[in-house]
Design a protein around this motif. Structure first.
Motif, PDB file in Angstrom:
ATOM      1  N   ASP A 190      11.149 -18.982   2.152  1.00  0.00           N
ATOM      2  CA  ASP A 190      10.794 -20.134   2.802  1.00  0.00           C
ATOM      3  C   ASP A 190       9.688 -20.852   1.030  1.00  0.00           C
ATOM      4  O   ASP A 190       9.680 -19.779   0.421  1.00  0.00           O
ATOM      5  CB  ASP A 190       9.624 -20.939   4.084  1.00  0.00           C
ATOM      6  N   SER A 222       4.232   1.661   2.335  1.00  0.00           N
ATOM      7  CA  SER A 222       5.137   1.946   2.709  1.00  0.00           C
ATOM      8  C   SER A 222       6.632   2.268   2.156  1.00  0.00           C
ATOM      9  O   SER A 222       7.165   2.894   2.476  1.00  0.00           O
ATOM     10  CB  SER A 222       5.044   0.846   3.569  1.00  0.00           C
ATOM     11  N   GLY A 272       0.774  -1.150  -0.023  1.00  0.00           N
ATOM     12  CA  GLY A 272      -0.337  -0.298   0.039  1.00  0.00           C
ATOM     13  C   GLY A 272       0.733   0.868   0.142  1.00  0.00           C
ATOM     14  O   GLY A 272       0.112   2.396   0.163  1.00  0.00           O
ATOM     15  N   GLY A 330       5.372 -10.027   4.078  1.00  0.00           N
ATOM     16  CA  GLY A 330       4.277 -11.536   3.937  1.00  0.00           C
ATOM     17  C   GLY A 330       3.800 -11.180   2.318  1.00  0.00           C
ATOM     18  O   GLY A 330       3.844 -12.108   0.876  1.00  0.00           O
ATOM     19  N   SER A 331       2.640 -10.374   2.911  1.00  0.00           N
ATOM     20  CA  SER A 331       1.913 -10.772   1.648  1.00  0.00           C
ATOM     21  C   SER A 331       1.987 -10.130   0.448  1.00  0.00           C
ATOM     22  O   SER A 331       1.742 -10.832  -0.238  1.00  0.00           O
ATOM     23  CB  SER A 331       0.821  -9.161   2.792  1.00  0.00           C
TER      24      SER A 331
HETATM   25  O1  NZQ Z   1       1.323  -2.781   2.096  1.00  0.00           O
HETATM   26  P1  NZQ Z   1       2.466  -1.748   3.151  1.00  0.00           P
HETATM   27  O2  NZQ Z   1       1.642   0.005   2.853  1.00  0.00           O
HETATM   28  O3  NZQ Z   1       3.768  -2.302   2.426  1.00  0.00           O
HETATM   29  O4  NZQ Z   1       2.267  -1.898   5.076  1.00  0.00           O
HETATM   30  C1  NZQ Z   1       2.421  -3.160   5.496  1.00  0.00           C
HETATM   31  C2  NZQ Z   1       1.063  -3.376   5.876  1.00  0.00           C
HETATM   32  O5  NZQ Z   1       0.026  -2.692   6.210  1.00  0.00           O
HETATM   33  C3  NZQ Z   1       3.251  -2.839   6.236  1.00  0.00           C
HETATM   34  N1  NZQ Z   1       4.795  -2.291   6.247  1.00  0.00           N
HETATM   35  C4  NZQ Z   1       5.550  -3.649   6.012  1.00  0.00           C
HETATM   36  N2  NZQ Z   1       6.983  -3.112   5.630  1.00  0.00           N
HETATM   37  C5  NZQ Z   1       6.843  -1.551   6.417  1.00  0.00           C
HETATM   38  C6  NZQ Z   1       5.228  -1.583   6.186  1.00  0.00           C
HETATM   39  N3  NZQ Z   1       4.869  -0.445   6.937  1.00  0.00           N
HETATM   40  C7  NZQ Z   1       6.162   0.408   7.618  1.00  0.00           C
HETATM   41  N4  NZQ Z   1       7.719   0.125   7.014  1.00  0.00           N
HETATM   42  C8  NZQ Z   1       7.513  -1.137   6.378  1.00  0.00           C
HETATM   43  N5  NZQ Z   1       9.363  -1.120   6.382  1.00  0.00           N
HETATM   44  O6  NZQ Z   1       3.293  -3.362   7.003  1.00  0.00           O
HETATM   45  C9  NZQ Z   1       1.181  -3.524   7.067  1.00  0.00           C
HETATM   46  C10 NZQ Z   1       1.369  -5.444   7.368  1.00  0.00           C
HETATM   47  O7  NZQ Z   1       1.850  -6.188   5.761  1.00  0.00           O
HETATM   48  P2  NZQ Z   1       1.966  -8.031   5.464  1.00  0.00           P
HETATM   49  O8  NZQ Z   1       2.362  -7.678   4.341  1.00  0.00           O
HETATM   50  O9  NZQ Z   1       0.803  -8.166   5.422  1.00  0.00           O
HETATM   51  O10 NZQ Z   1       2.549  -8.547   7.042  1.00  0.00           O
HETATM   52  P3  NZQ Z   1       3.682  -9.812   7.121  1.00  0.00           P
HETATM   53  O11 NZQ Z   1       4.492 -10.387   6.318  1.00  0.00           O
HETATM   54  O12 NZQ Z   1       3.023 -10.135   8.948  1.00  0.00           O
HETATM   55  O13 NZQ Z   1       2.462 -11.212   6.614  1.00  0.00           O
HETATM   56  C11 NZQ Z   1       1.035 -11.721   6.262  1.00  0.00           C
HETATM   57  C12 NZQ Z   1       0.941 -12.358   5.743  1.00  0.00           C
HETATM   58  O14 NZQ Z   1       1.542 -13.567   5.473  1.00  0.00           O
HETATM   59  C13 NZQ Z   1       0.855 -15.217   5.889  1.00  0.00           C
HETATM   60  C14 NZQ Z   1      -0.202 -14.914   6.556  1.00  0.00           C
HETATM   61  O15 NZQ Z   1      -1.413 -14.993   6.338  1.00  0.00           O
HETATM   62  C15 NZQ Z   1      -0.374 -12.852   5.939  1.00  0.00           C
HETATM   63  O16 NZQ Z   1      -1.451 -13.278   4.702  1.00  0.00           O
HETATM   64  N6  NZQ Z   1       2.261 -15.785   6.471  1.00  0.00           N
HETATM   65  C16 NZQ Z   1       2.519 -16.629   5.681  1.00  0.00           C
HETATM   66  C17 NZQ Z   1       3.654 -17.228   5.668  1.00  0.00           C
HETATM   67  C18 NZQ Z   1       4.571 -17.295   4.016  1.00  0.00           C
HETATM   68  N7  NZQ Z   1       4.379 -17.153   2.922  1.00  0.00           N
HETATM   69  O17 NZQ Z   1       5.644 -18.269   4.762  1.00  0.00           O
HETATM   70  C19 NZQ Z   1       3.656 -18.057   6.648  1.00  0.00           C
HETATM   71  C20 NZQ Z   1       2.760 -17.465   7.161  1.00  0.00           C
HETATM   72  O18 NZQ Z   1       2.356 -17.996   8.362  1.00  0.00           O
HETATM   73  C21 NZQ Z   1       2.179 -16.169   7.037  1.00  0.00           C
HETATM   74  O19 NZQ Z   1       1.171 -17.262   7.017  1.00  0.00           O
END
Ligand code: NZQ
Ligand code: ZN
Length: 387
Positions: free
Chosen positions: A147, A41, A39, A98-99
């Motif tokens: 991973d 960041s 989004g 991760g997303s």
């Molecule tokens: O979207 P932006 O603007 O980048 O903002 C993100 C988002 O709002 C923000 N963010 C990330 N880096 C930033 C930051 N804000 C400021 N400065 C930065 N440097 O953080 C928010 C969350 O980001 P997101 O990517 O959703 O978080 P996360 O890394 O926790 O990922 C979560 C997703 O990964 C899945 C989860 O279920 C969820 O969908 N998972 C993936 C796994 C895998 N691939 O192995 C395993 C996990 O168990 C998990 O299920």
């Protein structure tokens, strides 16, 4: 210890300024890149500019897919696949948490699949080939940077499913902790809880004689405990951010689980919560974890929880095992509270109405958990205890 095949193919470039390796690394795979991000960041913290400058200076063509949602949607994956096909992309570069990385992985897998991208989420065996993937990580949490898994949501169907393929392991990942300085407190907390949960999933296994893996798991847990709060209080503390970042990658890249029985338990439960209520993954895990621990504590599991208490929480070894185990569980809960994470599902808008449905879906492939497998009834009880 059980038999295993060791393979962790992702090249890691770790540290300040390492983003400079991007152009030369990308060129090993081609010159057309899909840049995937969330989004915004990365625009606010300067990473976008640093990357784009490197790509332009090195004549690497790139297209952009922005707006990847937390809990990434299949609709966004489909858009990415289209861009890749129209422009004959050579490499998918995910810049984010991760997303973003998961979205990029499924785009890369769906590129070679003739049907709809959701098919390869539902059924990973349909993935035959994957476009090369690389990442620049901005949030220490999921370990997706090293991973083979990806988790994608179909909002309309209330489905959040994990998929994976060996070639979904990023070819390389850039881990510069300074780009995590801007991660807000709540995401730092949720990320720390996620790293701890991945470690718990490997640690609380039925395999008893993996001494080495268990000591490594304890080191990762201690690292999270030591640095999670610190990173929230001092967002630009490089020591804290770098330790969390490396812990994120090591917790789920296989190192802790090779040679052990694997059957995850809190993750399948949490994925249902975020599928239905779109909550932050790490928050859901932190709410469920102490209640799950308490629920499965019995004569067969008490040894393991006592070991956790002594080795991770430094509780004196001499004493009743149940007292040590219960103290360890209480300390785990207190730690999540100290990170400012809610302790109840009701605090994140989850009531009783969907619990039954979510409990059923959590065990759709059979019992979950390795140390003590649990069924639908057990999951429902844990959900209720978490309300
Ligand atoms: O979207 P932006 O603007 O980048 O903002 C993100 C988002 O709002 C923000 N963010 C990330 N880096 C930033 C930051 N804000 C400021 N400065 C930065 N440097 O953080 C928010 C969350 O980001 P997101 O990517 O959703 O978080 P996360 O890394 O926790 O990922 C979560 C997703 O990964 C899945 C989860 O279920 C969820 O969908 N998972 C993936 C796994 C895998 N691939 O192995 C395993 C996990 O168990 C998990 O299920
Ligand atoms: Zn997780």
């Amino acid at each position: 210890m059980l038999n295993f095949d060791y393979s962790i193919p992702t090249k890691v470039f770790f540290g300040k300024g390492k983003v400079s390796v991007l152009p030369e690394q990308i060129k090993e795979y081609g010159s057309k890149v899909l840049l995937v991000y969330g989004g915004g960041s990365i625009k606010r913290n300067g990473l976008y500019d640093d990357i784009v400058k490197g790509l332009k200076t090195n004549s690497i063509e790139f297209w952009e897919l922005s707006g990847v949602e937390p809990n990434p949607r299949i609709t966004t994956v489909r858009k990415g696949v289209e861009i890749c096909r129209e422009n004959k992309i050579d490499l998918v570069l995910a810049v984010g948490g991760g997303s973003t990385i998961d979205c990029a992985k499924v785009i890369a897998g769906a590129f070679y699949y003739e049907g709809d991208a959701w098919d390869i989420v539902k059924n990973p065996s349909k993935i035959s080939k994957v476009l090369p993937i690389a990442t620049v990580l901005t949030l220490a949490a999921t370990g997706s940077e090293m991973d083979v898994f990806a988790v994608i949501t179909d909002v309309d169907a209330n489905e959040k499913l994990g998929t994976g393929h060996p070639d979904m392991a990023p070819r390389f990942s850039v881990l510069d902790p300074t780009y995590t300085f801007s991660v807000p407190q709540n995401q730092t907390a949720a990320g720390t809880a996620d790293i701890m949960s991945h470690t718990f999933e490997a640690y609380f296994s039925s395999t008893k004689e993996a001494f080495l893996q268990d000591r490594m798991a304890e080191a990762i847990l201690k690292t999270c405990i030591n640095y999670g709060r610190k990173a929230m209080e001092e967002p630009e503390n490089y020591e804290a951010r770098s330790n969390l970042m490396w812990a994120s990658s090591l917790a789920i890249n296989g190192l802790l689980s090779f040679g052990k029985d694997k059957n995850w338990v809190v993750h399948p439960m949490e994925h249902e919560l975020s599928a239905y209520y779109d909550i932050t993954h790490g928050v859901g895990l932190a709410i469920l974890t102490p209640n799950w621990m308490k629920y499965i504590l019995d004569d067969n599991t008490v040894e393991k929880f006592a070991e956790f208490g002594v080795n991770v929480w430094d509780i004196p070894r001499d004493g009743d095992k149940y007292v040590i185990a219960n103290t360890a569980i209480a300390k785990t809960r207190e730690y999540f509270v100290s990170l400012g994470i809610p302790t109840k599902l009701s605090e994140v808008g989850i009531g009783e109405d969907k619990l039954e449905e979510m409990a059923k879906k959590s065990v759709r492939h059979g019992k979950i958990g390795s140390l003590k497998p649990i069924d639908h009834e057990d999951v429902l009880n844990i959900f209720k205890a978490s309300l």
